[in-house]
Design a protein around this motif. Structure first.
Motif, PDB file in Angstrom:
ATOM      1  N   ARG A   1     -18.799-120.587 -11.213  1.00 16.67           N
ATOM      2  CA  ARG A   1     -19.654-119.857 -12.161  1.00 16.67           C
ATOM      3  C   ARG A   1     -19.488-118.358 -11.989  1.00 16.67           C
TER       4      ARG A   1
ATOM      5  N   GLU B   1     -24.571-118.323 -17.243  1.00 15.06           N
ATOM      6  CA  GLU B   1     -25.931-118.694 -17.596  1.00 15.06           C
ATOM      7  C   GLU B   1     -26.637-119.346 -16.421  1.00 15.06           C
ATOM      8  N   ALA B   2     -27.935-119.282 -16.485  1.00 12.83           N
ATOM      9  CA  ALA B   2     -28.732-119.875 -15.412  1.00 12.83           C
ATOM     10  C   ALA B   2     -28.596-121.392 -15.463  1.00 12.83           C
TER      11      ALA B   2
ATOM     12  N   ALA C   1     -21.381-130.919 -27.119  1.00 16.85           N
ATOM     13  CA  ALA C   1     -20.946-131.889 -28.125  1.00 16.85           C
ATOM     14  C   ALA C   1     -20.274-131.181 -29.303  1.00 16.85           C
ATOM     15  N   ARG C   2     -20.829-130.065 -29.693  1.00 16.84           N
ATOM     16  CA  ARG C   2     -20.216-129.322 -30.801  1.00 16.84           C
ATOM     17  C   ARG C   2     -18.850-128.793 -30.400  1.00 16.84           C
TER      18      ARG C   2
ATOM     19  N   LEU D   1     -19.290-124.865  -7.174  1.00 21.65           N
ATOM     20  CA  LEU D   1     -19.855-124.538  -8.491  1.00 21.65           C
ATOM     21  C   LEU D   1     -20.272-123.070  -8.548  1.00 21.65           C
TER      22      LEU D   1
ATOM     23  N   ASP E   1     -25.715-125.957 -23.242  1.00 17.97           N
ATOM     24  CA  ASP E   1     -26.570-127.120 -23.473  1.00 17.97           C
ATOM     25  C   ASP E   1     -25.707-128.266 -23.977  1.00 17.97           C
ATOM     26  N   MET E   2     -26.248-129.475 -23.866  1.00 13.81           N
ATOM     27  CA  MET E   2     -25.425-130.627 -24.228  1.00 13.81           C
ATOM     28  C   MET E   2     -25.118-130.679 -25.724  1.00 13.81           C
ATOM     29  N   HIS E   3     -26.026-130.181 -26.539  1.00 13.23           N
ATOM     30  CA  HIS E   3     -25.676-130.196 -27.971  1.00 13.23           C
ATOM     31  C   HIS E   3     -24.547-129.207 -28.255  1.00 13.23           C
ATOM     32  N   GLU E   4     -24.507-128.128 -27.481  1.00 11.48           N
ATOM     33  CA  GLU E   4     -23.391-127.184 -27.634  1.00 11.48           C
ATOM     34  C   GLU E   4     -22.098-127.796 -27.108  1.00 11.48           C
TER      35      GLU E   4
ATOM     36  N   GLU F   1     -20.121-123.483 -17.296  1.00 14.10           N
ATOM     37  CA  GLU F   1     -20.367-122.496 -18.349  1.00 14.10           C
ATOM     38  C   GLU F   1     -21.817-122.477 -18.813  1.00 14.10           C
ATOM     39  N   GLY F   2     -22.569-123.507 -18.452  1.00 12.92           N
ATOM     40  CA  GLY F   2     -23.991-123.494 -18.753  1.00 12.92           C
ATOM     41  C   GLY F   2     -24.356-123.829 -20.182  1.00 12.92           C
TER      42      GLY F   2
ATOM     43  N   ILE G   1     -26.468-132.547 -34.229  1.00 10.05           N
ATOM     44  CA  ILE G   1     -25.049-132.772 -33.974  1.00 10.05           C
ATOM     45  C   ILE G   1     -24.597-133.960 -34.794  1.00 10.05           C
TER      46      ILE G   1
ATOM     47  N   ARG H   1     -29.506-125.201 -15.871  1.00  6.01           N
ATOM     48  CA  ARG H   1     -30.389-125.751 -16.868  1.00  6.01           C
ATOM     49  C   ARG H   1     -31.604-126.451 -16.276  1.00  6.01           C
TER      50      ARG H   1
ATOM     51  N   HIS I   1     -20.650-127.720 -19.267  1.00  2.00           N
ATOM     52  CA  HIS I   1     -22.065-127.841 -18.939  1.00  2.00           C
ATOM     53  C   HIS I   1     -22.377-127.297 -17.550  1.00  2.00           C
ATOM     54  N   GLU I   2     -21.637-127.746 -16.570  1.00  6.85           N
ATOM     55  CA  GLU I   2     -21.984-127.404 -15.188  1.00  6.85           C
ATOM     56  C   GLU I   2     -21.565-125.994 -14.803  1.00  6.85           C
TER      57      GLU I   2
ATOM     58  N   ARG J   1     -36.108-124.486 -19.188  1.00  7.91           N
ATOM     59  CA  ARG J   1     -35.590-123.130 -19.238  1.00  7.91           C
ATOM     60  C   ARG J   1     -36.246-122.418 -20.399  1.00  7.91           C
TER      61      ARG J   1
END
Lengths: 159, 260
Positions: free
Chosen positions: B23, B151-152, A125-126, B19, A120-123, A117-118, B98, B154, A114-115, B133
């Motif tokens: 990144r 990626e930018a 979780a997947r 970070l 989203d949280m649903h990603e 690689e950016g 999910i 969030r 998340h922090e 975003r």
């Protein structure tokens, strides 16, 4: 695909000397699993999941061999920056890696995905094959530890 | 879809720098060019190997490990390209549901620490300004490894820690006390009717009802779930379960008694 695989592996505790080998394992696993990929997640998310599982196996092997898995970090781009600033950035990244090493693998994975690689949280979780709220819990726990541990490791005056 | 508030690095420039560095590590010229060189050399090698292969490797100084990386990498890239072309309907447009049937590992935060009396370990403050975003409709580049930038950051959109804690308590209670889990899930539905975890809540509730032996209620809730979240990963298994359980009920009812 290779660049983000190469980026995530060191943050997950793969030693620089082992990155090629582990990346190769990831590539093989992706190749083997591609036919069965169901498209329920983004391809990239799926590959991240493979990275995490491969890193998990790597760390187990390293643990059995009683190896230290972390080491000095990666050289980064931005040659335009001055040497002092580069050294500070590397020092910060070294400290971050050391702090990440103190996290459990699931917490570390959630934080990195998340922090850094950016995703989203649903990603996240997947990729981690867990409920979304579990992914959130891991992220929050990781954030808490990272911020406090990094603060004690690197007092702000140093950087 | 709510997102977590961004990590607050305002009090820690070191963290922000780390970070940024992490990144940006994608652009590590050394790593990327090294791998790209390995991957790029293989197509020029005669497929039958032999003198060309060994000569090429001697010339480049690559070892056995590099051959493996190169071979697998090229093979993989070709396979991924073929796969993506084979499936034009990319998963990007799917709803971001999910599955919620996997038990959480023990290292997750203790629900007690996130009880209403005690703030959850979400350390970031609630951010007053929310700047989502922009969601681009275009899919990500299928294969542009060299150009793929980090990626930018969030959007700052917090998820209520109490909502999270409530669901985790319910999941913890599911095995030992599905009745209690159901109560917690009902509370979740009451307190957070528009919360972030409706899919997870409903999946857990169906599990709890099944564990309690309340099959009819579980079936009704499963049907409602599938109607509401048809693309959720757990929708297919639920549909299978529905087909099987309803089918077996039906068989049970309609199956003629064996003749004496």
């Amino acid at each position: 695909m290779a660049p983000y695989v190469l980026r995530v592996l060191p943050r997950m505790g793969v030693r620089e000397a082992d990155v090629d080998d582990v990346a190769q394992e990831v590539f093989l696993a992706v190749h083997r699993g591609l036919a069965a990929f169901e498209g329920r997640s983004q391809l990239r998310t799926w590959i991240y999941g493979i990275c995490i599982r491969t890193c998990s196996n790597y760390r187990r092997r390293a643990h059995r061999k009683h190896e230290q898995v972390t080491e000095a970090p990666v050289q980064n781009a931005s040659a335009a920056e001055g040497p002092e600033r580069r050294a500070q950035a590397r020092q910060a990244l070294t400290a971050l890696d050391r702090v990440l090493e103190e996290l459990s693998l699931p917490q570390r994975s959630a934080f990195v995905l998340h922090e850094i690689e950016g995703l989203d949280m649903h990603e996240v979780a997947r990729a981690l094959d867990c409920p979304k709220f579990t992914a959130y819990a891991r992220l929050y726990a990781a954030r808490k530890h990272v911020t406090s541990a990094l603060r004690s490791l690197l007092p702000d005056g140093e950087l | 879809m709510k997102k977590p508030a961004p990590l607050d690095t305002s009090g820690s420039p070191a963290l922000q720098r780390a970070l940024d560095e992490a990144r940006g590590a994608l652009g590590s010229e050394h790593d990327v060019q090294r791998l790209r060189a390995k991957l790029g050399e293989l197509p020029a090698v005669p497929p039958s190997g032999g003198a060309g292969l060994s000569g090429g490797l001697r010339a480049t100084g690559l070892g056995v490990k590099a051959i493996g990386v190169a071979a697998v990498g090229v093979l993989l890239i070709a396979a991924v390209i073929a796969f993506v072309q084979r499936t034009p309907s990319t998963p990007h447009a799917r709803a971001p549901e999910i599955a919620a049937t996997v038990a959480p590992p023990p290292e997750v935060i203790a629900p007690a620490s996130a009880s209403p009396a005690t703030p959850a370990p979400a350390i970031e403050p609630v951010t007053p300004v929310v700047t989502p975003r922009p969601k681009t409709a275009a899919p990500r580049p299928k294969l542009a490894p060299a150009a793929q930038a980090p990626e930018a950051p969030r959007a700052p959109e917090p998820v209520a820690p109490k909502e999270l804690a409530l669901l985790m308590s319910a999941q913890d209670a599911l095995e030992a006390s599905p009745q209690r889990a159901l109560g917690l899930l009902d509370e979740h539905a009451r307190v957070h009717p528009n919360g972030s975890f409706a899919i997870e809540r409903e999946s857990l509730a169906i599990d709890a009802l099944r564990k309690l032996g309340r099959t009819s209620a579980a079936q009704a809730r499963a049907r409602a779930f599938i109607a509401r979240f048809p693309n959720a990963p757990s929708a297919k298994p639920l549909q299978r379960w529905l087909d099987e359980s309803v089918g077996s009920d039906h068989k049970h009812v309609t199956q003629p008694l064996p003749k004496p």
